[in-house]
Design an enzyme around this catalytic site. Structure first.
Site, PDB file in Angstrom:
ATOM      1  CB  CYS A 301      -0.995   0.127   1.046  1.00  0.00           C
ATOM      2  SG  CYS A 301      -0.347   0.148   3.325  1.00  0.00           S
ATOM      3  CG  HIS A 349      -4.717  -0.104   3.614  1.00  0.00           C
ATOM      4  ND1 HIS A 349      -4.185  -0.698   2.548  1.00  0.00           N
ATOM      5  CD2 HIS A 349      -5.585   0.498   3.028  1.00  0.00           C
ATOM      6  CE1 HIS A 349      -4.585  -0.639   1.678  1.00  0.00           C
ATOM      7  NE2 HIS A 349      -5.522  -0.462   1.523  1.00  0.00           N
ATOM      8  CG  HIS A 361      -6.617   0.655  -1.612  1.00  0.00           C
ATOM      9  ND1 HIS A 361      -7.067  -0.034  -0.521  1.00  0.00           N
ATOM     10  CD2 HIS A 361      -8.101   0.093  -2.630  1.00  0.00           C
ATOM     11  CE1 HIS A 361      -7.932  -1.190  -0.887  1.00  0.00           C
ATOM     12  NE2 HIS A 361      -8.202  -0.734  -1.953  1.00  0.00           N
TER      13      HIS A 361
END
Length: 389
Positions: A301, A349, A361
């Protein structure tokens, strides 16, 4: 859960007759069954599909958190390795200078020996562990020429500098060893969490996997509805602001296609950079999530968001923990395309906002870079929004 037989109360009657012996035997049997049940649960017990889903999601989150710790340890290790290499080079250079200074003193000692002048004192000096201590204890310096004094000063200076560099190199090597240990631990944690998640999923039947996919689809649909509501609210706020901007003569410049915040766009310069970031991000859709990866073939991420903004000319730190501080925090209602959305209390994240409540993402292991609602795990999962440029 398989039903368990309930023990009968003591003194059970059979055909109206109390049978203490049989009752005692029955109680003994029940006790044995109870012990067996406690010692070895039935093999047909298995967690519910909801429990499996929750465990897998938790494991993926834990793996992602461990991944960010791995990324931080890797970055630290890389910097320390470079630092150690630099210090070792400096130690080598200092050692060479020290050897040169020692050879120069040796030349003076040899010359003094040939002429018979002060040879013992100079030889003793060269053999001493601490030249400066030797000078403090004797008055050899009063019998040295200016050239000899310069050579001695150079030797003492280089000896002190070399010792300092060796100590720095030793400390850096210790720190490097500690970082490498942390890196190894974080890597093992990620691998262990992913292996456990794979094991849980492998035990699901085809029907359970289909049901799990249906649950995931419903969650995504709910998240999309929340994202649409955010987009409607932002559009309404933008329409309200438009007459005021027109009256003041300021005008309103739209950001990237798809969304404007209630306070207006972040500015033309940011919109230009964000446009480049979004274009790069869309080109990465479909590439696999791989923990620790920074592209170009795969990403985790934070590796994804770092690469995205690098394409726009903005350098971001490697980890989510650092990226969250690399810009200006804005409210969710003022979010703009290009902003970074961070998730969870441990900031494990991050995704790139693209407008209309959506982001691009690198989601989790086993998935691919994709567009998804920023509310994919509920609004409460959103930690903060940061504008990086």
């Amino acid at each position: 859960m398989a039903p368990h037989r309930k023990p009968r109360p003591a003194g059970t009657r059979m055909a109206g007759i109390r049978t203490p012996g049989l009752a005692t035997a029955a109680l003994t049997s029940v006790a044995l069954l109870s012990q067996t049940a406690n010692a070895a649960p039935p093999t047909d017990d298995k967690p519910s599909l909801e429990d499996v889903e929750k465990k897998v999601d938790d494991l993926y989150r834990q793996a992602e958190s461990a991944t960010e710790k791995y990324n931080a340890a890797k970055e630290k290790t890389t910097k320390q390795r470079t630092r150690v290499g630099t210090l070792l080079d400096e130690v080598a250079q200092r050692t060479q200078k020290l050897n040169d200074a020692r050879e120069r003193l040796g030349a003076f000692a040899a010359a003094q020996y040939r002429t018979g002048a002060s040879a013992p004192d100079t030889t003793t000096f060269l053999l001493a562990d601490s030249p400066q201590d030797y000078f403090d204890q004797t008055q050899l310096t009063s019998r040295l020429t200016d050239h000899q004094k310069d050579a001695v000063d150079a030797y003492v200076t280089e000896q002190a500098a070399t010792t300092t560099k060796r100590q720095e190199a030793s400390q850096s090597l210790e720190s490097l060893t500690e970082s490498q240990s942390a890196l190894k631990t974080a890597k093992a944690t990620v691998q262990r969490k992913l292996a456990t998640a794979r094991e849980l999923l492998s035990k699901l039947t085809a029907d359970e996997k289909a049901r799990l996919a249906a649950i995931e689809k419903e969650k995504q649909a709910a998240a999309d509805r929340t994202a649409e509501e955010l987009a409607r609210q932002q559009a309404a706020a933008a329409q309200q602001a438009a007459p005021q901007d027109s009256a003041s003569g300021s005008g309103s410049t739209s950001g990237s296609t798809g969304s404007t915040g209630s306070s207006g766009p972040a500015g033309s310069s940011y919109s230009t950079q964000a446009g480049k970031a979004l274009a790069f991000a869309r080109a990465q859709i479909g590439k696999p999530y791989v923990w620790g990866a920074t592209g170009p073939g795969s990403y985790d991420c934070s590796g994804f968001t770092q690469a995205v903004w690098k394409a726009a000319g903005v350098t971001l730190p490697r980890t989510t923990y650092d990226q969250v501080n690399a810009g200006t925090t804005v409210s969710l209602s003022n979010i703009q395309p290009g902003d970074l959305v961070f998730f969870y209390g441990d900031i494990s994240h991050v995704g790139l906002y693209i407008g209309n409540g959506m982001m691009i993402h690198a989601p989790k292991p086993g998935a691919y870079v994709r567009e998804e609602s920023i509310f994919y795990d509920g609004e409460s999962a959103i930690h903060s929004v940061v504008r990086p440029a």
